[in-house]
Design an enzyme around this catalytic site. Structure first.
Site, short mmCIF file in Angstrom:
data_model
loop_
_atom_site.label_atom_id
_atom_site.label_comp_id
_atom_site.label_asym_id
_atom_site.label_seq_id
_atom_site.Cartn_x
_atom_site.Cartn_y
_atom_site.Cartn_z
N ASP A 233 28.42 -32.18 57.49
CA ASP A 233 28.75 -31.00 58.29
C ASP A 233 27.45 -30.37 58.77
OD1 ASP A 233 27.74 -29.71 56.08
OD2 ASP A 233 29.64 -28.81 55.46
N ASP B 58 38.90 -34.12 55.81
CA ASP B 58 38.13 -33.95 54.57
C ASP B 58 38.64 -32.69 53.90
OD1 ASP B 58 36.60 -31.96 56.37
OD2 ASP B 58 35.78 -31.61 54.38
N CYS C 73 51.26 -45.51 41.57
CA CYS C 73 49.82 -45.49 41.88
C CYS C 73 49.08 -46.59 41.16
CB CYS C 73 49.24 -44.13 41.50
SG CYS C 73 47.47 -44.00 41.81
N CYS D 120 45.86 -46.74 40.51
CA CYS D 120 44.53 -46.34 40.03
C CYS D 120 44.40 -46.54 38.52
CB CYS D 120 44.20 -44.91 40.42
SG CYS D 120 44.83 -43.65 39.29
N CYS E 159 46.42 -44.15 36.30
CA CYS E 159 47.86 -44.40 36.20
C CYS E 159 48.16 -45.76 35.55
CB CYS E 159 48.50 -44.32 37.57
SG CYS E 159 48.41 -42.64 38.25
N HIS F 217 42.46 -40.39 40.27
CA HIS F 217 43.84 -40.48 40.73
C HIS F 217 44.06 -39.74 42.04
CE1 HIS F 217 48.08 -40.38 41.23
NE2 HIS F 217 47.98 -39.07 41.38
#
Lengths: 368, 368
Positions: free
Chosen positions: B90, B264, B302, B304, B307, B333
């Site tokens: 930014d 974002d 999920c 990940c 999980c 996650h």
């Protein structure tokens, strides 16, 4: 079956393999401390990547939160924390004495209040053994009294006698299962005759392994090494030897030289959270301003993620900003360093050059 | 070359690919926020494992620590943080206005004091662009004024005019390099005529992409969506569109439906550190006692690490014990969930069934 195979000795130093229900452990071995069911700041994958083969869980912490019964209902500590490998649990006794409030110890056991919420709890040899069973510990420890330092001969002898009576009760409460183990604990403070007595008394009970406790409690490295010189030869050669709560890299190599096979200590993990790094060039504090522009790796000899991918300047930046990645990376490094140290020691013992490895490594620490 | 390829539209929703000097970005894309050169609680490998393709760095934080010049001397932000993929920075302007002390803004730029140590700094369109160059940002942003909400029409018009004058100066200061980009920022508060004016004015400057700023600042989702309905069609179809600082999963899908390509937000990372989980069944707070014995995975849909390997009860335990692994796993996650959401949206757009995906996903959130 739980077993210890001795592959080679080099002086008093030993290289071996411990076989367990949850996999093999090449020794000498440093166990990563996973107090409350997690090695602080590390995923289980990250712990594995350091080369660690055994994780230690603390009975005191786990009995309070989430409780042993809850860990059991979640399938045991291995499943809960994603660590299918070997897990050793302590008895809880040491932390009851150092953390809990309103402790009252008698022959039966210890009544105490939780340091978290003041709730009342009781730990006996039988209950400690049951808790460790519920946690599904690969290696359980007997409940002992870690004799405070300093202690008079009479205090040490009396404390040791209690530990021995509790060891008998712990052993009776232990449920043998293939590949699981229970270790006895040698106390005796700094008295040679007591250390010999303890080793002989416990050896007669045929535990699967033996811990040496009550050291690194303020007696100094020379005295600790002297006690190891006395104790280790009294322990059965065909059983693993575990020095509890030790220590610095220098403590580890000096203890390996005296016949110790297993270690645990919060030092590499705790230091990692406070910006202190153990390296082949000694100990650094990454908060130090000297690192602010240092583009080099923390330890060029280290294969870990932290050293392979990042600069000292970045680590300095992370700690200065109090970013969680600082503790994550430095814990990763410190645990990897401890594992590398043990792997190097093992290779040196197998090659019959441990003395050279010890001297070279110490020289490296001095050149930082 | 930096480019945007539009593969398919489904209503106003777009599926495309951004090509950059540091790799391709399939869109819609959610960028992981890496404020001070680290996505909080995550190693770079862990960020990659979530599926994230772009990381965002904050110029304000990095210019103060470790400083842009120091990042450059360490080889740029990519090398420093082990993120060879695309990085968007930014301009620093938003955080100067929200974090810094003793701000003084005039035509030249903003003079301010650091919130960390009170040191004096100056940010102008030219300096912001230079800092982002030193950081080696793949995508730089022009310095703008994020018009506060609410604003009168005159305030919004005046603020927007300043943003446009600064956009010209930012563009002039930008050093074009193959595969690098600079994005203009559409302001205009909640005024349709200003939003159209801003889009047209900036489009004429031929930026490599366009951000929509000044939304999600308190105007409410309905108004934000209304502004997107106005703004997106005014932006060039062959350039990527980035909605800054947004938002919840519902905000994201609603914005994708209106033609936004990039997002974002600190939400998934910040929520992860405070025990809040975004799941296919809505938002959960893992500190809640209802999870104490819940042996199921956080989100069975999920893939990940969190999980796949752990229970809700373990996550509850970790947060209750304030263990760092709680934030680590839940950030993992949440970022994975946000990535899955964008991947699902992209696949649905390519298959011409975005409306169904949107409705099904929202229905899932309601059933938790």
């Amino acid at each position: 079956m739980f077993s210890y195979t001795l592959h080679a000795t080099d002086g008093a130093a030993r290289a071996g393999t411990i076989a367990t229900a949850h996999g093999d452990v090449p020794t000498p071995s440093f166990m990563a401390v996973g107090t409350a069911g997690t090695v602080k700041a590390m995923t289980a994958d990250a712990v594995r990547a350091t080369g660690a083969r055994v994780v230690l869980g603390n009975t005191y912490h786990l009995m309070l939160r989430p409780t042993a019964e809850r860990v059991a209902s979640l399938g045991g500590l291995h499943k809960m924390m994603d660590w299918p490998g070997p897990i050793l649990t302590d008895s809880g006794g040491f932390q009851v004495m150092s953390l809990a409030k309103l402790r009252k110890m008698d022959e039966a056991g210890v009544t105490f209040r939780s340091h978290l919420d003041g709730s009342a709890h009781f730990l006996s040899p039988e209950r400690s053994t049951e808790i460790q069973h519920l946690l599904d510990a690969t290696i359980s420890m007997v409940l002992d009294e870690c004799t405070p330092h300093p202690a008079t001969y009479d205090e040490a002898a009396s404390s040791m006698a209690l530990t021995h009576r509790w060891a008998v009760r712990s052993r009776a409460a232990f449920q043998p299962r293939a590949g699981y183990a229970q270790f006895g604990i040698v106390q005796g403070s700094t008295y040679e005759v007591l250390r010999r007595d303890a080793a002989a008394t416990l050896a007669a009970q045929n535990f699967e392994g033996y811990a040496i406790g009550g050291l690194a409690v303020g007696e100094g490295q020379d005295t600790m090494f002297a006690m190891l010189d006395i104790t280790a030869p009294c322990l059965p050669a065909q059983k693993p030897r575990y020095l509890m709560g030790v220590g610095t890299p220098d403590d580890l190599l000096g203890s390996v030289a005296r016949g110790v096979d297993m270690f645990d200590c919060v030092m590499p993990t705790r230091a990692g959270r406070t910006a202190r790094a153990f390296t082949s060039h000694g100990i650094f504090n990454l908060r130090n301003a000297r690192f602010i522009d240092d583009a080099g790796p923390l330890d060029e000899a280290c294969p870990c993620l932290c050293c392979a991918r990042h600069s000292r300047a970045y680590l300095h930046h992370l700690f200065r900003c109090e970013e969680m990645l600082g503790p994550i990376l430095l814990t990763t490094h410190n645990l990897t360093y401890y594992q590398s140290l043990m792997q190097g020691a093992r290779a040196a013992i197998l090659a019959g050059r441990f003395e050279t490895y010890y001297a070279t490594t110490r020289a490296g620490w001095a050149d930082g």
